[in-house]
Scaffold this motif. Structure first.
Motif, PDB file in Angstrom:
ATOM      1  N   ARG A 128       3.853  -7.547  -1.329  1.00 16.30           N
ATOM      2  CA  ARG A 128       3.922  -7.039  -2.690  1.00 16.30           C
ATOM      3  C   ARG A 128       2.664  -7.473  -3.412  1.00 16.30           C
ATOM      4  NH1 ARG A 128       9.678  -7.219  -4.201  1.00 16.30           N
ATOM      5  NH2 ARG A 128       9.608  -9.376  -3.590  1.00 16.30           N
ATOM      6  N   CYS A 129       2.180  -6.622  -4.313  1.00 18.45           N
ATOM      7  CA  CYS A 129       1.025  -7.010  -5.114  1.00 18.45           C
ATOM      8  C   CYS A 129       1.434  -8.178  -6.004  1.00 18.45           C
ATOM      9  CB  CYS A 129       0.538  -5.839  -5.966  1.00 18.45           C
ATOM     10  SG  CYS A 129      -0.946  -6.227  -6.914  1.00 18.45           S
ATOM     11  N   SER A 130       0.639  -9.250  -5.983  1.00 13.35           N
ATOM     12  CA  SER A 130       1.028 -10.465  -6.700  1.00 13.35           C
ATOM     13  C   SER A 130       0.697 -10.394  -8.183  1.00 13.35           C
ATOM     14  CB  SER A 130       0.366 -11.684  -6.070  1.00 13.35           C
ATOM     15  OG  SER A 130      -1.033 -11.594  -6.189  1.00 13.35           O
ATOM     16  N   MET A 131       0.026  -9.340  -8.597  1.00  9.66           N
ATOM     17  CA  MET A 131      -0.295  -9.220 -10.020  1.00  9.66           C
ATOM     18  C   MET A 131       0.977  -8.948 -10.819  1.00  9.66           C
ATOM     19  SD  MET A 131      -2.963  -9.482 -11.848  1.00  9.66           S
ATOM     20  CE  MET A 131      -4.558  -8.723 -11.726  1.00  9.66           C
ATOM     21  N   GLN A 132       1.106  -9.664 -11.921  1.00 13.69           N
ATOM     22  CA  GLN A 132       2.320  -9.528 -12.728  1.00 13.69           C
ATOM     23  C   GLN A 132       2.454  -8.097 -13.238  1.00 13.69           C
ATOM     24  OE1 GLN A 132       2.470 -12.142 -16.055  1.00 13.69           O
ATOM     25  NE2 GLN A 132       4.695 -12.133 -16.178  1.00 13.69           N
ATOM     26  N   GLY A 133       3.611  -7.533 -13.073  1.00 15.37           N
ATOM     27  CA  GLY A 133       3.868  -6.199 -13.585  1.00 15.37           C
ATOM     28  C   GLY A 133       3.474  -5.077 -12.654  1.00 15.37           C
ATOM     29  N   CYS A 134       2.781  -5.412 -11.575  1.00 15.22           N
ATOM     30  CA  CYS A 134       2.365  -4.389 -10.606  1.00 15.22           C
ATOM     31  C   CYS A 134       3.380  -4.339  -9.473  1.00 15.22           C
ATOM     32  CB  CYS A 134       0.972  -4.688 -10.071  1.00 15.22           C
ATOM     33  SG  CYS A 134       0.343  -3.401  -8.978  1.00 15.22           S
ATOM     34  N   LYS A 135       3.941  -3.165  -9.256  1.00 14.49           N
ATOM     35  CA  LYS A 135       5.050  -3.066  -8.300  1.00 14.49           C
ATOM     36  C   LYS A 135       4.633  -2.447  -6.968  1.00 14.49           C
ATOM     37  CE  LYS A 135       7.472  -1.040 -11.504  1.00 14.49           C
ATOM     38  NZ  LYS A 135       8.523  -0.443 -12.343  1.00 14.49           N
ATOM     39  N   VAL A 136       3.348  -2.453  -6.682  1.00 14.27           N
ATOM     40  CA  VAL A 136       2.874  -1.845  -5.438  1.00 14.27           C
ATOM     41  C   VAL A 136       3.301  -2.694  -4.237  1.00 14.27           C
ATOM     42  CG1 VAL A 136       0.845  -1.096  -4.161  1.00 14.27           C
ATOM     43  CG2 VAL A 136       0.938  -0.825  -6.631  1.00 14.27           C
ATOM     44  N   LYS A 137       3.739  -2.011  -3.202  1.00 11.43           N
ATOM     45  CA  LYS A 137       4.147  -2.690  -1.975  1.00 11.43           C
ATOM     46  C   LYS A 137       3.359  -2.129  -0.802  1.00 11.43           C
ATOM     47  CE  LYS A 137       8.407  -1.661  -3.005  1.00 11.43           C
ATOM     48  NZ  LYS A 137       9.873  -1.505  -2.995  1.00 11.43           N
ATOM     49  N   LYS A 138       3.235  -2.927   0.232  1.00 11.62           N
ATOM     50  CA  LYS A 138       2.681  -2.378   1.463  1.00 11.62           C
ATOM     51  C   LYS A 138       3.391  -2.966   2.671  1.00 11.62           C
ATOM     52  CE  LYS A 138      -1.335  -5.402   2.325  1.00 11.62           C
ATOM     53  NZ  LYS A 138      -2.800  -5.430   2.533  1.00 11.62           N
TER      54      LYS A 138
END
Length: 156
Positions: free
Chosen positions: A122-132
């Motif tokens: 998961r993207c560790s940036m707060q509020g970013c919900k991108v997954k890979k």
DNA sequence: CGCATTTGACCTGCGC
DNA sequence: GCGCAGGTCAAATGCG
């Protein structure tokens, strides 16, 4: 097509029909687009790995979905709404590629018919919900299948 | 000490 | 309704 890049034959994986060699010059993506998906003119290519790997990015476009389902090939399939899904296959010795974003691993799973586990990030940036999701190909561990889901709401 | 990773458990969707 | 497979959670652990 840029002559310095190699597009390999189709993968058995229905959503990954070509392979982009890593560590080569950036693809001439306009040629690539014309050569592989002439019927999906609205589809765009985006750099997803700092310029050394490229993948389809399909915006919410039902025409693209239909095309890929009919031909059973293509790099990606779309999801409804703002979600987008990008899948690509790279020849690499490591699963985790530096694509400019910071990822946090949250899971690992053994997948049926594949001895190699799939890794979830998961993207560790707060509020970013991108997954890979990252997994090695069953027949040839030199290849890595990476799937991105969603769009980053911030810069790398 | 704070943050990332690991890993088994738990949850959920889907096919039968 | 049940079982399986994939996806996510969260406590324990590791590391800088």
């Amino acid at each position: 097509m840029s002559s310095s890049n190699t597009i390999l034959p189709a993968s058995p994986n229905p959503i990954c029909t070509h392979t982009v060699e890593l560590n080569s010059d950036p693809l001439d993506f306009e040629d690539f687009l014309l050569e592989t998906h002439t019927e999906t003119a609205s589809t765009t290519l985006s750099p997803v790995n700092g310029g050394c790997s490229w993948a389809w990015e399909v915006p919410g476009n039902s025409a693209c979905v239909d095309y890929m389902l009919q031909t059973n090939e293509g790099y990606a399939k779309t999801m409804e709404g703002e979600d987008s899904k990008i899948a690509f296959r790279t020849k690499s010795g490591v699963e985790v590629m530096d694509d400019g974003y910071k990822w946090r691993k949250y899971g690992k799973k053994k997948i049926k018919n594949n001895p190699n586990p799939r890794h979830y990030y998961r993207c560790s940036m707060q509020g970013c919900k991108v997954k890979k999701k990252v997994e090695r190909e069953r027949e040839d561990v030199k290849f890595v299948i990476t799937t991105y889901e969603g769009k980053h709401n911030h810069e790398p």
